[in-house]
Design a protein around this motif. Structure first.
Motif, PDB file in Angstrom:
ATOM      1  N   HIS A   4       0.815  -1.216   0.000  1.00 48.16           N
ATOM      2  CA  HIS A   4       0.000   0.000   0.000  1.00 48.16           C
ATOM      3  C   HIS A   4       0.849   1.266   0.000  1.00 48.16           C
ATOM      4  CE1 HIS A   4       0.517  -1.166   4.286  1.00 48.16           C
ATOM      5  NE2 HIS A   4       0.909   0.074   4.362  1.00 48.16           N
ATOM      6  N   ASP A   5       2.154   1.108  -0.044  1.00 45.35           N
ATOM      7  CA  ASP A   5       3.016   2.271   0.101  1.00 45.35           C
ATOM      8  C   ASP A   5       3.470   2.847  -1.228  1.00 45.35           C
ATOM      9  OD1 ASP A   5       2.803   2.108   2.793  1.00 45.35           O
ATOM     10  OD2 ASP A   5       4.840   1.432   3.161  1.00 45.35           O
ATOM     11  N   GLU A   6       3.581   4.154  -1.236  1.00 42.19           N
ATOM     12  CA  GLU A   6       4.148   4.893  -2.352  1.00 42.19           C
ATOM     13  C   GLU A   6       5.196   5.806  -1.731  1.00 42.19           C
ATOM     14  OE1 GLU A   6       2.118   7.518  -5.743  1.00 42.19           O
ATOM     15  OE2 GLU A   6       1.849   8.363  -3.754  1.00 42.19           O
ATOM     16  N   ARG A   7       6.289   6.001  -2.421  1.00 44.62           N
ATOM     17  CA  ARG A   7       7.305   6.930  -1.936  1.00 44.62           C
ATOM     18  C   ARG A   7       7.122   8.293  -2.583  1.00 44.62           C
ATOM     19  NH1 ARG A   7      12.851   3.276  -2.017  1.00 44.62           N
ATOM     20  NH2 ARG A   7      12.555   2.370   0.049  1.00 44.62           N
ATOM     21  N   THR A   8       7.377   9.339  -1.811  1.00 42.37           N
ATOM     22  CA  THR A   8       7.285  10.695  -2.338  1.00 42.37           C
ATOM     23  C   THR A   8       8.406  11.549  -1.775  1.00 42.37           C
ATOM     24  OG1 THR A   8       5.733  12.485  -2.855  1.00 42.37           O
ATOM     25  CG2 THR A   8       5.698  11.641  -0.589  1.00 42.37           C
ATOM     26  N   PHE A   9       8.850  12.514  -2.576  1.00 41.56           N
ATOM     27  CA  PHE A   9       9.926  13.411  -2.173  1.00 41.56           C
ATOM     28  C   PHE A   9       9.343  14.670  -1.526  1.00 41.56           C
ATOM     29  CE2 PHE A   9      12.821  16.979  -3.068  1.00 41.56           C
ATOM     30  CZ  PHE A   9      13.942  16.521  -2.405  1.00 41.56           C
ATOM     31  N   VAL A  10       9.924  15.065  -0.401  1.00 42.36           N
ATOM     32  CA  VAL A  10       9.507  16.262   0.329  1.00 42.36           C
ATOM     33  C   VAL A  10      10.764  17.018   0.750  1.00 42.36           C
ATOM     34  CG1 VAL A  10       8.315  17.144   2.385  1.00 42.36           C
ATOM     35  CG2 VAL A  10       7.447  15.096   1.224  1.00 42.36           C
ATOM     36  N   LYS A  35       5.486   7.384   6.713  1.00 41.16           N
ATOM     37  CA  LYS A  35       6.692   6.770   7.265  1.00 41.16           C
ATOM     38  C   LYS A  35       7.920   7.362   6.580  1.00 41.16           C
ATOM     39  CE  LYS A  35       7.254   2.504   5.991  1.00 41.16           C
ATOM     40  NZ  LYS A  35       7.076   1.048   5.899  1.00 41.16           N
ATOM     41  N   LEU A  36       8.871   7.829   7.368  1.00 41.52           N
ATOM     42  CA  LEU A  36      10.108   8.395   6.841  1.00 41.52           C
ATOM     43  C   LEU A  36      11.004   7.270   6.325  1.00 41.52           C
ATOM     44  CD1 LEU A  36      11.656  11.092   6.508  1.00 41.52           C
ATOM     45  CD2 LEU A  36      12.675  10.652   8.756  1.00 41.52           C
ATOM     46  N   ALA A  37      11.420   7.372   5.065  1.00 42.61           N
ATOM     47  CA  ALA A  37      12.289   6.353   4.473  1.00 42.61           C
ATOM     48  C   ALA A  37      13.713   6.862   4.292  1.00 42.61           C
ATOM     49  CB  ALA A  37      11.739   5.910   3.114  1.00 42.61           C
ATOM     50  N   GLY A  38      13.883   8.193   4.304  1.00 47.93           N
ATOM     51  CA  GLY A  38      15.216   8.762   4.160  1.00 47.93           C
ATOM     52  C   GLY A  38      15.186  10.252   4.417  1.00 47.93           C
ATOM     53  N   ALA A  39      16.293  10.772   4.956  1.00 51.29           N
ATOM     54  CA  ALA A  39      16.393  12.205   5.213  1.00 51.29           C
ATOM     55  C   ALA A  39      17.845  12.623   5.095  1.00 51.29           C
ATOM     56  CB  ALA A  39      15.851  12.548   6.603  1.00 51.29           C
ATOM     57  N   LYS A  40      18.044  13.828   4.581  1.00 52.20           N
ATOM     58  CA  LYS A  40      19.393  14.340   4.371  1.00 52.20           C
ATOM     59  C   LYS A  40      19.377  15.848   4.559  1.00 52.20           C
ATOM     60  CE  LYS A  40      21.456  12.513   0.793  1.00 52.20           C
ATOM     61  NZ  LYS A  40      21.902  12.268  -0.595  1.00 52.20           N
ATOM     62  N   MET A  77      13.811  14.831   2.106  1.00 51.37           N
ATOM     63  CA  MET A  77      13.234  13.642   2.732  1.00 51.37           C
ATOM     64  C   MET A  77      12.459  12.794   1.728  1.00 51.37           C
ATOM     65  SD  MET A  77      11.672  15.520   6.135  1.00 51.37           S
ATOM     66  CE  MET A  77      11.190  17.023   5.275  1.00 51.37           C
ATOM     67  N   VAL A  78      12.368  11.517   2.029  1.00 50.90           N
ATOM     68  CA  VAL A  78      11.500  10.610   1.287  1.00 50.90           C
ATOM     69  C   VAL A  78      10.528  10.021   2.295  1.00 50.90           C
ATOM     70  CG1 VAL A  78      11.369   8.505  -0.090  1.00 50.90           C
ATOM     71  CG2 VAL A  78      13.292  10.086  -0.410  1.00 50.90           C
ATOM     72  N   TRP A  79       9.236  10.131   1.983  1.00 47.19           N
ATOM     73  CA  TRP A  79       8.177   9.630   2.845  1.00 47.19           C
ATOM     74  C   TRP A  79       7.419   8.537   2.119  1.00 47.19           C
ATOM     75  CZ3 TRP A  79       7.376  11.007   7.881  1.00 47.19           C
ATOM     76  CH2 TRP A  79       8.142  12.084   8.346  1.00 47.19           C
ATOM     77  N   GLU A  80       6.903   7.570   2.877  1.00 43.50           N
ATOM     78  CA  GLU A  80       6.131   6.462   2.319  1.00 43.50           C
ATOM     79  C   GLU A  80       4.760   6.403   2.953  1.00 43.50           C
ATOM     80  OE1 GLU A  80       7.982   2.679   2.898  1.00 43.50           O
ATOM     81  OE2 GLU A  80       9.747   3.212   1.722  1.00 43.50           O
ATOM     82  N   GLY A  81       3.802   5.941   2.164  1.00 44.18           N
ATOM     83  CA  GLY A  81       2.457   5.720   2.687  1.00 44.18           C
ATOM     84  C   GLY A  81       1.487   5.519   1.543  1.00 44.18           C
TER      85      GLY A  81
END
Length: 159
Positions: A4-10, A35-40, A77-81
């Protein structure tokens, strides 16, 4: 990544960083169930800014966009949901904070079109997510994990 997850850039833009709003932005996205998948935390250089805003290259405001996004550090950041891109866009509010609804990130935290606190991938451009994520992150910088509260966020989660 769960089905059910899609990744998006924020991105928390330089004005958000300078105003101490990174935590508020993360808090709102986490609170929604994303859900946070990555942050920089990073400084964008001119080359990356040009790539990021490539679709605006021929517009009169292009140099202002590049100048602003390179004016200070950002939090990429990359977020999932589920339907993450559209959910983030709705949470962000209208591009011009003066037109953004109260309760949205821009409606609550911004006043100026040029300094509108946050960037999120365009849900109407199907390739925007992947393109922006790949510009800012290598695949090994993204973490695939399960939030302990996912059964309380999604009704179809079974472990």
């Amino acid at each position: 990544m769960a089905h059910h997850d899609e990744r998006t850039f924020v991105m928390a833009k330089p004005d958000a960083v300078q105003r101490g709003l990174i935590g508020e932005i993360i808090d709102r996205l986490e609170g929604r169930g994303l859900k946070l998948a990555g942050a920089k935390f990073m400084q964008i250089d001119e080359d990356l800014a040009h790539q990021h805003y490539a679709e605006h290259e021929d517009k009169p405001f292009f140099d202002e966009l590049v100048g602003f996004i390179t004016s200070g550090p950002v939090m990429a950041m990359v977020w999932e949901g589920a339907d993450a891109t559209q959910q983030v866009r709705r949470m962000m509010g209208a591009t011009d904070p003066k037109e953004a609804q109260p309760g949205t990130i821009r409606g609550d935290l911004g006043l100026d079109l040029g300094q509108n606190v946050i960037h999120g991938s365009d849900h109407e451009d199907p390739g925007a997510n992947e393109r922006e994520i790949e510009l800012f992150f290598d695949e090994d910088e993204l973490v695939d994990w399960d939030r302990a509260d996912e059964p309380w966020v999604y009704e179809d989660v079974s472990h």
